[in-house]
Design a protein around this motif. Sequence first.
Motif, PDB file in Angstrom:
ATOM      1  N   SER A   6       7.763   8.725   6.367  1.00 45.55           N
ATOM      2  CA  SER A   6       8.688   9.865   6.189  1.00 45.55           C
ATOM      3  C   SER A   6       8.531  10.526   7.849  1.00 45.55           C
ATOM      4  N   ASP A   7       9.345  11.606   7.743  1.00 49.39           N
ATOM      5  CA  ASP A   7       9.486  12.321   9.184  1.00 49.39           C
ATOM      6  C   ASP A   7       8.352  13.211   9.461  1.00 49.39           C
ATOM      7  N   GLY A   8       7.347  13.511   8.218  1.00 50.64           N
ATOM      8  CA  GLY A   8       6.217  14.095   8.581  1.00 50.64           C
ATOM      9  C   GLY A   8       5.226  13.481   9.305  1.00 50.64           C
ATOM     10  N   CYS A   9       5.356  12.052   9.282  1.00 48.15           N
ATOM     11  CA  CYS A   9       4.321  11.037   9.985  1.00 48.15           C
ATOM     12  C   CYS A   9       4.681  11.053  11.296  1.00 48.15           C
ATOM     13  N   GLU A  10       5.971  11.335  11.664  1.00 49.90           N
ATOM     14  CA  GLU A  10       6.410  10.625  13.273  1.00 49.90           C
ATOM     15  C   GLU A  10       5.865  11.609  14.323  1.00 49.90           C
ATOM     16  N   GLN A  11       5.218  12.762  14.120  1.00 48.32           N
ATOM     17  CA  GLN A  11       4.455  13.316  15.372  1.00 48.32           C
ATOM     18  C   GLN A  11       3.369  12.560  15.629  1.00 48.32           C
ATOM     19  N   ALA A  12       2.793  12.040  14.519  1.00 44.99           N
ATOM     20  CA  ALA A  12       1.430  11.389  15.075  1.00 44.99           C
ATOM     21  C   ALA A  12       1.560   9.742  15.155  1.00 44.99           C
ATOM     22  N   LEU A  13       2.891   9.369  14.607  1.00 45.52           N
ATOM     23  CA  LEU A  13       2.796   7.784  14.587  1.00 45.52           C
ATOM     24  C   LEU A  13       4.028   7.203  15.423  1.00 45.52           C
ATOM     25  N   TYR A  14       5.050   8.004  15.831  1.00 39.51           N
ATOM     26  CA  TYR A  14       6.362   7.532  16.344  1.00 39.51           C
ATOM     27  C   TYR A  14       6.459   8.460  17.598  1.00 39.51           C
ATOM     28  N   HIS A  15       6.659   7.422  18.797  1.00 38.36           N
ATOM     29  CA  HIS A  15       6.996   8.075  20.154  1.00 38.36           C
ATOM     30  C   HIS A  15       8.316   8.140  20.251  1.00 38.36           C
ATOM     31  N   LYS A  16       9.217   9.118  20.106  1.00 37.75           N
ATOM     32  CA  LYS A  16      10.485   9.157  20.209  1.00 37.75           C
ATOM     33  C   LYS A  16      11.276   8.700  21.498  1.00 37.75           C
ATOM     34  N   ARG A  17      10.799   9.064  22.680  1.00 36.98           N
ATOM     35  CA  ARG A  17      11.103   8.356  23.875  1.00 36.98           C
ATOM     36  C   ARG A  17      11.153   7.088  24.184  1.00 36.98           C
ATOM     37  N   THR A  18      10.193   6.426  23.745  1.00 35.40           N
ATOM     38  CA  THR A  18      10.153   5.004  23.779  1.00 35.40           C
ATOM     39  C   THR A  18      10.509   4.128  22.707  1.00 35.40           C
ATOM     40  N   ALA A  19      10.687   4.954  21.670  1.00 29.78           N
ATOM     41  CA  ALA A  19      10.986   4.252  20.357  1.00 29.78           C
ATOM     42  C   ALA A  19       9.975   3.358  20.102  1.00 29.78           C
TER      43      ALA A  19
ATOM     44  N   LEU B 176       0.928  -1.087  -0.073  1.00 30.31           N
ATOM     45  CA  LEU B 176       0.035  -0.104  -0.006  1.00 30.31           C
ATOM     46  C   LEU B 176       1.003   1.137  -0.219  1.00 30.31           C
ATOM     47  N   MET B 177       0.524   2.436  -0.579  1.00 30.35           N
ATOM     48  CA  MET B 177       1.328   3.575  -0.842  1.00 30.35           C
ATOM     49  C   MET B 177       0.227   4.734  -0.474  1.00 30.35           C
ATOM     50  N   ALA B 178       0.806   5.687   0.367  1.00 27.15           N
ATOM     51  CA  ALA B 178      -0.080   6.942   0.360  1.00 27.15           C
ATOM     52  C   ALA B 178       0.911   8.042   0.433  1.00 27.15           C
ATOM     53  N   ALA B 179       0.605   9.329  -0.037  1.00 25.76           N
ATOM     54  CA  ALA B 179       1.543  10.512   0.183  1.00 25.76           C
ATOM     55  C   ALA B 179       0.602  11.693   0.173  1.00 25.76           C
ATOM     56  N   CYS B 180       1.051  12.532   1.086  1.00 30.52           N
ATOM     57  CA  CYS B 180       0.202  13.937   1.132  1.00 30.52           C
ATOM     58  C   CYS B 180       1.194  14.982   1.302  1.00 30.52           C
ATOM     59  N   THR B 181       0.894  15.890   0.274  1.00 28.84           N
ATOM     60  CA  THR B 181       1.639  17.433   0.316  1.00 28.84           C
ATOM     61  C   THR B 181       1.317  18.113   1.401  1.00 28.84           C
ATOM     62  N   GLY B 182       2.589  18.739   1.800  1.00 29.96           N
ATOM     63  CA  GLY B 182       2.309  19.266   3.467  1.00 29.96           C
ATOM     64  C   GLY B 182       1.332  20.734   3.198  1.00 29.96           C
TER      65      GLY B 182
ATOM     66  N   GLU C 216      -4.506  12.031   5.140  1.00 30.83           N
ATOM     67  CA  GLU C 216      -5.125  13.216   4.998  1.00 30.83           C
ATOM     68  C   GLU C 216      -5.780  13.819   6.376  1.00 30.83           C
ATOM     69  N   GLN C 217      -6.640  13.126   6.961  1.00 33.00           N
ATOM     70  CA  GLN C 217      -7.338  13.667   7.880  1.00 33.00           C
ATOM     71  C   GLN C 217      -6.931  13.462   9.229  1.00 33.00           C
ATOM     72  N   HIS C 218      -5.875  12.631   9.567  1.00 32.86           N
ATOM     73  CA  HIS C 218      -5.591  12.342  10.865  1.00 32.86           C
ATOM     74  C   HIS C 218      -3.905  12.621  11.135  1.00 32.86           C
ATOM     75  N   ILE C 219      -3.305  12.335  10.085  1.00 29.93           N
ATOM     76  CA  ILE C 219      -1.849  12.589  10.128  1.00 29.93           C
ATOM     77  C   ILE C 219      -1.263  13.882   9.633  1.00 29.93           C
ATOM     78  N   ALA C 220      -1.513  14.201   8.579  1.00 27.01           N
ATOM     79  CA  ALA C 220      -1.129  15.354   7.868  1.00 27.01           C
ATOM     80  C   ALA C 220      -1.706  16.947   8.526  1.00 27.01           C
ATOM     81  N   ALA C 221      -2.815  16.294   9.221  1.00 27.17           N
ATOM     82  CA  ALA C 221      -3.302  17.694  10.148  1.00 27.17           C
ATOM     83  C   ALA C 221      -2.529  18.417  11.153  1.00 27.17           C
ATOM     84  N   ARG C 222      -1.654  17.149  11.551  1.00 30.22           N
ATOM     85  CA  ARG C 222      -0.985  17.522  12.974  1.00 30.22           C
ATOM     86  C   ARG C 222       0.558  18.297  12.336  1.00 30.22           C
ATOM     87  N   THR C 223       0.647  18.268  11.207  1.00 31.24           N
ATOM     88  CA  THR C 223       2.133  18.957  10.579  1.00 31.24           C
ATOM     89  C   THR C 223       1.814  19.433   9.529  1.00 31.24           C
ATOM     90  N   THR C 224       2.839  20.570   9.363  1.00 32.37           N
ATOM     91  CA  THR C 224       2.911  21.223   7.840  1.00 32.37           C
ATOM     92  C   THR C 224       3.757  20.587   6.818  1.00 32.37           C
TER      93      THR C 224
END
Length: 285
Positions: free
Chosen positions: A181-194, A5-11, A224-232
């Motif tokens: 991509s790093d644009g998704c990290e804020q919504a999908l990745y928790h840096k402190r606990t990796a 599966l592939m998906a991309a969203c322009t910031g 588009e609705q839940h991940i990109a909305a949290r970043t530019t």
Amino acid sequence: MWNTLMAACTGRGHRLRQQPGQDRTARRTEYGVTAIALADGAGSAPLSHLGAECAVQTACRLLCRDFETLYTSPTPQAMRQWIVEQIQEAIAEKAALYRAEPSELACTLLAVAVCGDRYLLFHVGDGVIAYQKAGKLLVASRPCNGEFTNTTVFVTSRSAAQTARVLKGTQAALEGFVLMSDGCEQALYHKRTASVAPLLGHVLQWSELLRPAVSEDMLHTVLEQHIAARTTDDCSLAVMSRAGEHFGRWDRLTPREQSRIFGVATQNRNRRRRALRRIRKQWGR
């Protein structure tokens, strides 16, 4: 059999400036190998979107064509060096067409290839590679930052061959990989606990339970609705999955499990059944 599966969203930042998105994804199945790749163009590089497209296409082609050679590489350094050299050469050729320097096409790169139970993983720069094994979501490769805060390494960098991560192995319990991509990290990745968000486990299930076009549409909607909305920033995901012990068979799931996968929030049994009937009718389940 591995599904992709592939998906991309322009910031929002690029859309406001009427600029193209810099993330690119690709997939390829050839020689019994399935590969996915994701590249994020450097914001400071004017042609980075061209470099990102060149990088993902070259990586998928290379990993499929040379899987056996790479898998049997005598050392990780030999594997890193071969992949980086091939991709840098392709980007240099692309840059020459535009009378540009390769650095103007700078991008990060994440890629995974599988052949049966065997896998190869390659990562330069930021972004995250996650995987699911026996129903458990784990992180295979964390973001690789540069010497200073908020910097990263690009596949065109002189240090790419030294800083790239490569992994290979055989794992029968593997159920899927997710590149982000790093644009998704804020919504999908928790840096402190990796660790990564449980949503990625649902995404892997969608790819097994739904028709490809439907699951990819759902992934675009979530992005588009839940991940990109949290970043530019631009956001992109590349997913590879296969049926495993813990998912992949709709008839093995309880109504409660089916509801959780598709976001049916109600605890009322009758409402849940009605919602699942609508899902079956809409998606052919």
